[in-house]
Design a protein around this motif. Sequence first.
Motif, PDB file in Angstrom:
ATOM      1  N   VAL A  21       0.968  -1.177  -0.076  1.00 35.57           N
ATOM      2  CA  VAL A  21       0.042   0.087  -0.018  1.00 35.57           C
ATOM      3  C   VAL A  21       0.806   1.176   0.050  1.00 35.57           C
ATOM      4  N   TRP A  22       1.935   1.335   0.820  1.00 27.35           N
ATOM      5  CA  TRP A  22       3.079   2.448   0.625  1.00 27.35           C
ATOM      6  C   TRP A  22       3.611   2.497  -0.496  1.00 27.35           C
ATOM      7  N   GLY A  23       4.107   1.613  -0.953  1.00 28.39           N
ATOM      8  CA  GLY A  23       4.928   1.369  -2.136  1.00 28.39           C
ATOM      9  C   GLY A  23       4.201   1.942  -3.247  1.00 28.39           C
ATOM     10  N   GLN A  24       2.868   1.618  -3.512  1.00 28.30           N
ATOM     11  CA  GLN A  24       2.092   2.099  -4.472  1.00 28.30           C
ATOM     12  C   GLN A  24       1.770   3.536  -4.437  1.00 28.30           C
ATOM     13  N   THR A  25       2.047   4.199  -3.309  1.00 28.74           N
ATOM     14  CA  THR A  25       2.119   5.514  -3.399  1.00 28.74           C
ATOM     15  C   THR A  25       3.176   6.278  -3.895  1.00 28.74           C
ATOM     16  N   GLN A  26       4.244   5.627  -4.405  1.00 28.03           N
ATOM     17  CA  GLN A  26       5.600   6.194  -4.937  1.00 28.03           C
ATOM     18  C   GLN A  26       5.680   5.385  -6.388  1.00 28.03           C
ATOM     19  N   ILE A  27       5.108   4.290  -6.695  1.00 31.51           N
ATOM     20  CA  ILE A  27       5.443   3.917  -8.016  1.00 31.51           C
ATOM     21  C   ILE A  27       3.995   3.659  -8.626  1.00 31.51           C
ATOM     22  N   ASP A  28       4.007   3.225  -9.952  1.00 34.32           N
ATOM     23  CA  ASP A  28       2.864   2.678 -10.535  1.00 34.32           C
ATOM     24  C   ASP A  28       2.301   1.331 -10.133  1.00 34.32           C
ATOM     25  N   SER A  29       1.102   0.758 -10.149  1.00 30.88           N
ATOM     26  CA  SER A  29       0.609  -0.399  -9.824  1.00 30.88           C
ATOM     27  C   SER A  29       1.251  -1.663 -10.857  1.00 30.88           C
ATOM     28  N   SER A  30       1.353  -1.094 -12.188  1.00 31.73           N
ATOM     29  CA  SER A  30       1.708  -2.071 -12.938  1.00 31.73           C
ATOM     30  C   SER A  30       3.150  -2.465 -12.794  1.00 31.73           C
ATOM     31  N   LEU A  31       4.037  -1.505 -12.381  1.00 33.59           N
ATOM     32  CA  LEU A  31       5.566  -1.723 -11.691  1.00 33.59           C
ATOM     33  C   LEU A  31       5.476  -2.534 -10.378  1.00 33.59           C
ATOM     34  N   ALA A  32       4.597  -2.243  -9.578  1.00 36.66           N
ATOM     35  CA  ALA A  32       4.397  -2.859  -8.380  1.00 36.66           C
ATOM     36  C   ALA A  32       4.057  -4.305  -8.397  1.00 36.66           C
ATOM     37  N   ALA A  33       3.233  -4.548  -9.531  1.00 36.37           N
ATOM     38  CA  ALA A  33       2.876  -6.117  -9.939  1.00 36.37           C
ATOM     39  C   ALA A  33       3.986  -6.683 -10.434  1.00 36.37           C
ATOM     40  N   ILE A  34       5.033  -6.120 -11.454  1.00 35.52           N
ATOM     41  CA  ILE A  34       5.952  -6.872 -11.806  1.00 35.52           C
ATOM     42  C   ILE A  34       6.939  -7.197 -10.635  1.00 35.52           C
ATOM     43  N   LEU A  35       7.299  -6.520  -9.790  1.00 34.90           N
ATOM     44  CA  LEU A  35       7.981  -6.791  -8.668  1.00 34.90           C
ATOM     45  C   LEU A  35       7.712  -7.742  -7.814  1.00 34.90           C
ATOM     46  N   ASN A  36       6.395  -7.645  -7.361  1.00 35.57           N
ATOM     47  CA  ASN A  36       5.749  -8.817  -6.571  1.00 35.57           C
ATOM     48  C   ASN A  36       5.792 -10.067  -7.327  1.00 35.57           C
ATOM     49  N   ALA A  37       5.901 -10.182  -8.526  1.00 36.05           N
ATOM     50  CA  ALA A  37       6.159 -11.500  -8.948  1.00 36.05           C
ATOM     51  C   ALA A  37       7.434 -12.060  -8.949  1.00 36.05           C
ATOM     52  N   THR A  38       8.266 -11.612  -8.190  1.00 33.93           N
ATOM     53  CA  THR A  38       9.660 -12.059  -7.804  1.00 33.93           C
ATOM     54  C   THR A  38       9.429 -12.973  -6.671  1.00 33.93           C
ATOM     55  N   THR A  39       8.082 -13.154  -5.901  1.00 33.73           N
ATOM     56  CA  THR A  39       7.921 -13.915  -4.900  1.00 33.73           C
ATOM     57  C   THR A  39       8.358 -15.441  -4.847  1.00 33.73           C
ATOM     58  N   PRO A  40       8.166 -16.148  -6.298  1.00 31.92           N
ATOM     59  CA  PRO A  40       8.634 -17.479  -6.433  1.00 31.92           C
ATOM     60  C   PRO A  40      10.206 -17.571  -6.548  1.00 31.92           C
ATOM     61  N   LEU A  41      10.752 -16.122  -6.596  1.00 28.66           N
ATOM     62  CA  LEU A  41      12.388 -16.524  -6.693  1.00 28.66           C
ATOM     63  C   LEU A  41      12.807 -16.624  -5.500  1.00 28.66           C
ATOM     64  N   PHE A  42      12.287 -15.858  -4.540  1.00 28.58           N
ATOM     65  CA  PHE A  42      12.548 -16.179  -3.018  1.00 28.58           C
ATOM     66  C   PHE A  42      12.140 -17.359  -2.319  1.00 28.58           C
ATOM     67  N   THR A  43      10.928 -17.936  -3.035  1.00 27.21           N
ATOM     68  CA  THR A  43      10.345 -19.119  -2.484  1.00 27.21           C
ATOM     69  C   THR A  43      11.297 -20.099  -2.637  1.00 27.21           C
ATOM     70  N   VAL A  44      11.701 -20.313  -4.042  1.00 19.78           N
ATOM     71  CA  VAL A  44      12.715 -21.178  -4.296  1.00 19.78           C
ATOM     72  C   VAL A  44      13.703 -21.561  -3.200  1.00 19.78           C
ATOM     73  N   VAL A  45      14.446 -20.436  -3.213  1.00 19.55           N
ATOM     74  CA  VAL A  45      15.730 -20.429  -2.305  1.00 19.55           C
ATOM     75  C   VAL A  45      15.426 -20.836  -0.900  1.00 19.55           C
ATOM     76  N   LEU A  46      14.397 -20.400  -0.270  1.00 16.23           N
ATOM     77  CA  LEU A  46      13.916 -20.289   1.026  1.00 16.23           C
ATOM     78  C   LEU A  46      13.531 -22.061   1.180  1.00 16.23           C
ATOM     79  N   ALA A  47      12.672 -22.236   0.274  1.00 13.96           N
ATOM     80  CA  ALA A  47      12.313 -23.976   0.327  1.00 13.96           C
ATOM     81  C   ALA A  47      13.318 -24.858   0.490  1.00 13.96           C
TER      82      ALA A  47
END
Length: 231
Positions: A21-47
Motif C-alpha cells: 500500500v505504501w509502495g504504490q503511493t510512490q510507483i505505478d501499480s503495474s511496476l508494483a505487480a511486476i516486482l511482486n512477481a519475484t515471490t517465487p524467486l525467493f520461495t525457491v531459495v527458502l524452500a
Amino acid sequence: MWRAFLAMGALNNLIPFSLIVWGQTQIDSSLAAILNATTPLFTVVLAHLLTHDERLTINRLFGVIIGLCGVVVLVGPEVLHGIKLRSLGLFAIIGAAFSYSCAGIYGRRFQELSPVVVSAGILASTTVMILPLALILEQPWTLKPSTITWGALLILGLCNTAIAYLIYFRILSVAGATNLSLVAFLIPVSALLLGVFILGERLDWTAFAGMAFILIGLTAIDGRLFQQSRR
C-alpha cells in the motif's frame, strides 16, 4: 496454534499489505505487480534451505538468476540515481514479495487444517495486530471515505482476501509452496493491462525488459515447458 496464526498473519498480511500500500503511493501499480512477481524467486531459495522435499534444481537455480536479473533491470537505474522515495517504493514491494515467500514456507504447517479454519484464524489475527496501528497512525475517524472507497474495501476484503485465502490454502496443501508461488505468472501481465488501460499508466522499456526476465525465470523454475520441448 494462535501463535502460528499470528506469525502467518504478520508474514502474509500485515507486512506485505502495508509495504504494498505504501509502495504504490510512490510507483505505478503495474511496476508494483511486476516486482511482486519475484515471490517465487525467493520461495525457491527458502524452500531449498528450510524444507526437505522442495530442493533447488538446475532449472530452478537458472530461473532464480534470470529473475534476479529482471529485478536489477527494474531497480538498478533508480539506485544509481540515489535513494529517493521512488527507490524506497521499489524496495518496499520487493520486501513484500520476500514476506509472501516466507509465508508460503511457513504456511505448510497448516496442511492438516481446513482452509476455512486457517483463513479465519489468520485474518482474525491480522485484524488484532493491525487495529492498534490503524487507530494510532491513521486515525480513521478523521477520514471521510466515499462510496467508491467502501466498495473497493469490500471487494479487497471479500474477493481478494477471504475467498482468495480459501483457494490459497487448498492449493498449498496439495501442490507445495513453490508451485503455489507460480501464480505470480499472472500478476504482472494482468496488472500491467489493468494499469495501462484503466488507470492510464505509462511504463518505460525497463519495465517491459524486467518483466520479460522475470517471466523467463518463472518459466525455468516451473520447468514443465522445457520438459515438453525436450520431448
